[in-house]
Design a protein around this motif. Sequence first.
Motif, PDB file in Angstrom:
ATOM      1  N   GLN A 253      55.846  46.390  40.426  1.00  0.00           N
ATOM      2  CA  GLN A 253      55.426  45.270  39.585  1.00  0.00           C
ATOM      3  C   GLN A 253      56.479  44.973  38.526  1.00  0.00           C
ATOM      4  OE1 GLN A 253      52.186  45.941  36.869  1.00  0.00           O
ATOM      5  NE2 GLN A 253      51.558  43.808  36.915  1.00  0.00           N
ATOM      6  N   ARG A 254      57.018  46.033  37.925  1.00  0.00           N
ATOM      7  CA  ARG A 254      58.033  45.825  36.895  1.00  0.00           C
ATOM      8  C   ARG A 254      59.280  45.199  37.498  1.00  0.00           C
ATOM      9  NH1 ARG A 254      58.500  50.755  34.695  1.00  0.00           N
ATOM     10  NH2 ARG A 254      56.599  50.366  33.534  1.00  0.00           N
ATOM     11  N   TRP A 255      59.630  45.671  38.677  1.00  0.00           N
ATOM     12  CA  TRP A 255      60.828  45.127  39.328  1.00  0.00           C
ATOM     13  C   TRP A 255      60.662  43.630  39.582  1.00  0.00           C
ATOM     14  CZ3 TRP A 255      62.111  42.692  43.914  1.00  0.00           C
ATOM     15  CH2 TRP A 255      63.489  42.631  44.194  1.00  0.00           C
ATOM     16  N   ILE A 256      59.496  43.250  40.072  1.00  0.00           N
ATOM     17  CA  ILE A 256      59.258  41.835  40.380  1.00  0.00           C
ATOM     18  C   ILE A 256      59.215  41.010  39.095  1.00  0.00           C
ATOM     19  CG2 ILE A 256      57.595  40.190  41.326  1.00  0.00           C
ATOM     20  CD1 ILE A 256      56.801  42.407  43.331  1.00  0.00           C
ATOM     21  N   GLU A 262      64.788  34.694  39.721  1.00  0.00           N
ATOM     22  CA  GLU A 262      63.723  33.700  39.694  1.00  0.00           C
ATOM     23  C   GLU A 262      62.585  34.261  38.847  1.00  0.00           C
ATOM     24  OE1 GLU A 262      62.411  32.652  43.598  1.00  0.00           O
ATOM     25  OE2 GLU A 262      60.971  31.197  42.877  1.00  0.00           O
ATOM     26  N   PRO A 263      61.987  33.432  37.988  1.00  0.00           N
ATOM     27  CA  PRO A 263      60.873  33.956  37.196  1.00  0.00           C
ATOM     28  C   PRO A 263      59.630  34.163  38.058  1.00  0.00           C
ATOM     29  CG  PRO A 263      61.289  31.674  36.627  1.00  0.00           C
ATOM     30  CD  PRO A 263      62.322  32.056  37.636  1.00  0.00           C
ATOM     31  N   LEU A 264      59.335  35.404  38.354  1.00  0.00           N
ATOM     32  CA  LEU A 264      58.196  35.717  39.202  1.00  0.00           C
ATOM     33  C   LEU A 264      57.167  36.503  38.404  1.00  0.00           C
ATOM     34  CD1 LEU A 264      59.992  36.896  42.459  1.00  0.00           C
ATOM     35  CD2 LEU A 264      59.014  34.658  41.979  1.00  0.00           C
ATOM     36  N   LEU A 265      55.989  36.560  38.942  1.00  0.00           N
ATOM     37  CA  LEU A 265      54.932  37.338  38.310  1.00  0.00           C
ATOM     38  C   LEU A 265      54.190  38.112  39.383  1.00  0.00           C
ATOM     39  CD1 LEU A 265      53.138  37.888  35.744  1.00  0.00           C
ATOM     40  CD2 LEU A 265      51.709  36.033  36.547  1.00  0.00           C
ATOM     41  N   ALA A 266      54.046  39.399  39.155  1.00  0.00           N
ATOM     42  CA  ALA A 266      53.236  40.212  40.054  1.00  0.00           C
ATOM     43  C   ALA A 266      52.046  40.718  39.262  1.00  0.00           C
ATOM     44  CB  ALA A 266      54.055  41.383  40.585  1.00  0.00           C
ATOM     45  N   VAL A 267      50.858  40.591  39.811  1.00  0.00           N
ATOM     46  CA  VAL A 267      49.677  41.078  39.111  1.00  0.00           C
ATOM     47  C   VAL A 267      48.873  41.997  40.016  1.00  0.00           C
ATOM     48  CG1 VAL A 267      49.482  39.045  37.650  1.00  0.00           C
ATOM     49  CG2 VAL A 267      48.227  39.118  39.793  1.00  0.00           C
ATOM     50  N   LEU A 268      48.164  42.916  39.386  1.00  0.00           N
ATOM     51  CA  LEU A 268      47.199  43.730  40.120  1.00  0.00           C
ATOM     52  C   LEU A 268      45.892  42.944  40.134  1.00  0.00           C
ATOM     53  CD1 LEU A 268      49.193  45.915  38.603  1.00  0.00           C
ATOM     54  CD2 LEU A 268      47.556  47.510  39.530  1.00  0.00           C
ATOM     55  N   PRO A 269      45.372  42.625  41.306  1.00  0.00           N
ATOM     56  CA  PRO A 269      44.189  41.766  41.354  1.00  0.00           C
ATOM     57  C   PRO A 269      43.032  42.277  40.488  1.00  0.00           C
ATOM     58  CG  PRO A 269      44.967  42.285  43.574  1.00  0.00           C
ATOM     59  CD  PRO A 269      45.843  43.021  42.638  1.00  0.00           C
ATOM     60  N   GLY A 270      42.806  43.582  40.504  1.00  0.00           N
ATOM     61  CA  GLY A 270      41.699  44.148  39.736  1.00  0.00           C
ATOM     62  C   GLY A 270      41.847  43.917  38.244  1.00  0.00           C
ATOM     63  N   LEU A 271      43.087  44.066  37.752  1.00  0.00           N
ATOM     64  CA  LEU A 271      43.325  43.887  36.315  1.00  0.00           C
ATOM     65  C   LEU A 271      43.229  42.422  35.928  1.00  0.00           C
ATOM     66  CD1 LEU A 271      46.227  46.369  35.535  1.00  0.00           C
ATOM     67  CD2 LEU A 271      43.785  46.657  35.243  1.00  0.00           C
ATOM     68  N   ALA A 272      43.724  41.548  36.810  1.00  0.00           N
ATOM     69  CA  ALA A 272      43.640  40.112  36.522  1.00  0.00           C
ATOM     70  C   ALA A 272      42.181  39.678  36.464  1.00  0.00           C
ATOM     71  CB  ALA A 272      44.395  39.316  37.579  1.00  0.00           C
ATOM     72  N   LEU A 273      41.390  40.254  37.345  1.00  0.00           N
ATOM     73  CA  LEU A 273      39.967  39.929  37.368  1.00  0.00           C
ATOM     74  C   LEU A 273      39.290  40.390  36.079  1.00  0.00           C
ATOM     75  CD1 LEU A 273      38.392  38.526  39.565  1.00  0.00           C
ATOM     76  CD2 LEU A 273      37.626  40.736  40.388  1.00  0.00           C
ATOM     77  N   GLN A 274      39.675  41.590  35.650  1.00  0.00           N
ATOM     78  CA  GLN A 274      39.122  42.131  34.397  1.00  0.00           C
ATOM     79  C   GLN A 274      39.482  41.215  33.224  1.00  0.00           C
ATOM     80  OE1 GLN A 274      40.258  46.240  33.898  1.00  0.00           O
ATOM     81  NE2 GLN A 274      39.095  46.420  32.008  1.00  0.00           N
ATOM     82  N   GLU A 275      40.717  40.706  33.254  1.00  0.00           N
ATOM     83  CA  GLU A 275      41.174  39.782  32.221  1.00  0.00           C
ATOM     84  C   GLU A 275      40.347  38.503  32.253  1.00  0.00           C
ATOM     85  OE1 GLU A 275      45.422  38.023  31.493  1.00  0.00           O
ATOM     86  OE2 GLU A 275      45.575  40.115  32.099  1.00  0.00           O
TER      87      GLU A 275
END
Lengths: 416, 209
Positions: A253-256, A262-275
């Motif tokens: 995730q940090r690497w991405i 290119e400005p990319l974003l990687a998220v953990l689905p569970g954490l995004a849902l919690q957010e």
Amino acid sequence: MILRLAFASLLARSLTVGMTILAIALSVALFLGVEKVRTGARASFADTISDTDLIVGARSGSVQLLLYSVFRIGNATNNVTWKSYRDIAARPEVAWIVPISLGDSHRQFRVMGTTAEFFVRYKYRGGRSLAFAQGRGLGDLYDAVVGADVAATLGYSVGDPIVVAHGLASFSEHADQPFRVAGVLAKTGTPVDRTVIVGLEAIEAIHVDWKSGAKIPGQTTPVEAIRQMDLTPTAITAAMVGVRSRLQVFQLQRWINQYPEEPLLAVLPGLALQELWQIVGVAETALVGVSAMVVITALIGMMAMIFASLNERRREMAIFRAMGARPTTILGLFVLEAALMAAVGAMLGAALLYAALAVAQPWIDAAFGLWLPLEPPGAREVPVLLGVVGAATLVSLIPALRAYRLSLADGMMVKI
Amino acid sequence: MNYLRETAVTGKGISMKRLAIALLATAAVSPALAQEHRELGAHEHGVGRLEIAVEGSRIAIGLEAPGADIVGFEHAASSAGDRAALDQAIAVLEKPLELFVLPGGAQCVVTEAAARLVDEEEHEHEAHDDKAHEGEKHADHGHEAQHTEFRANYVLTCASPAALTGIEFAYFKLFPNARELEIRLISEKGAKSFEVGRDAPALDLKGQL
């Protein structure tokens, strides 16, 4: 004795009592309904994606990325270039990666371009895989797999032709390159049900003669020529990623997120849902608050009704007193009547909700993708119902105490 | 490094000579390109980030904490005292089990532990690949006020991971400037985030792993 008296007294005033009970029932149904939708929404959101470690898209917000890539709500701010996608896929941590390309539609449903691996990798509700109700996955360039709701709403079965529209709400269609339904997916209760899935190359293929969002006039590349073309996409909307070891998720995730090209974003689905729930939580609390207010209003209405009845029941109370009823009996009678009304109202409310659920359940599922299970009242509902009865008893004490005092005074008076 | 790889991929099928020219060209251009790339991560004093990934008996932990939290300053270490403070902090950060106390029953041992200090603007993959670029970077903002961060990575192996019922954060005792840790946990049960503060320095892991 006093219970029978209370019953009979309520029956004698059935119209006003009935109205009060109805008001309580409706407010209870509303309150329980809001709870039901709230928990149902949470559960169905949480069940939508599992076993995917990261979702990668253009840099925006984690909630936004999750919403457009998984729930097909809203749109991507930017695309991810194919080159970046290849770079991520080449990382040693990546066990599998499935690209997703959104942006076209078919009738009211969204079209998603992906690879055949999607059908293997996409998991929902704690690791369940997609299953075919009919047909098979993507084989030919112009094959499409439709979700259960798409098939049910539009009456599609294997072999039917599909024409994909350009954009989400547009009248320009890719009519020159029709698709063929190759498979129909079994119902999942996820946004996949409302999606038309085609190959990533097919998304490229239907846009061969398009430029800047419009069809180049007079230019139609024959399908045979398109089949010969290199249909490697230049961009995708997002990608689902699985890692080899859970221990490497944060590292990847940090690497991405720091990918310099290119400005990319990687998220953990569970954490995004919690957010997401943290944001939605405020609105949820407001909804619960408003419906609680409605219950309180209904109870105050009941109190007003009892107060209004005090005057007309003065004679009745005097007779009770004359027959030897103690002032506490009068108090008890009023409280018991109120508790009875609230209990009947609460039960009627619950019954109303379940009846409404039984009727509307398939429709809510189809219209909003929200599955509200019909379960017996549980740890959430029972305290609410008991609470309503308790609150009604408490509230009725105010008019009951007045009746108690009045009945004392009235007993002393010569004339009434 | 990344630019070179890109060229190699797109240059497939081109003659070796042209490839070599292309490589030279990108090599010459890359510091300039990298200079154009500006990016800053979030940096909040008092708040550190902790990532915990659990798989079977292995636990990987990553810690990012502002220099202000750990040593109380973020300027370049100039005095001998500063340097000693940094060295001591690194030494403390390399003993994860003293920072994050796990239940004794889990029998965890440290298999890997590394801590270092990084500039906020420094990107791991750039800074290590490109010597010239690194030099330029230091020259560039050696005089500016800058943020520094400590980063530590640990791998633990626990003989009985079932006994992992919680974490006590002695971290807050050891680093009085730290106020909060934002924790992201990923395990078999999925991903979750928590906030642990100085006033309640413990995390309950029952049912989370």
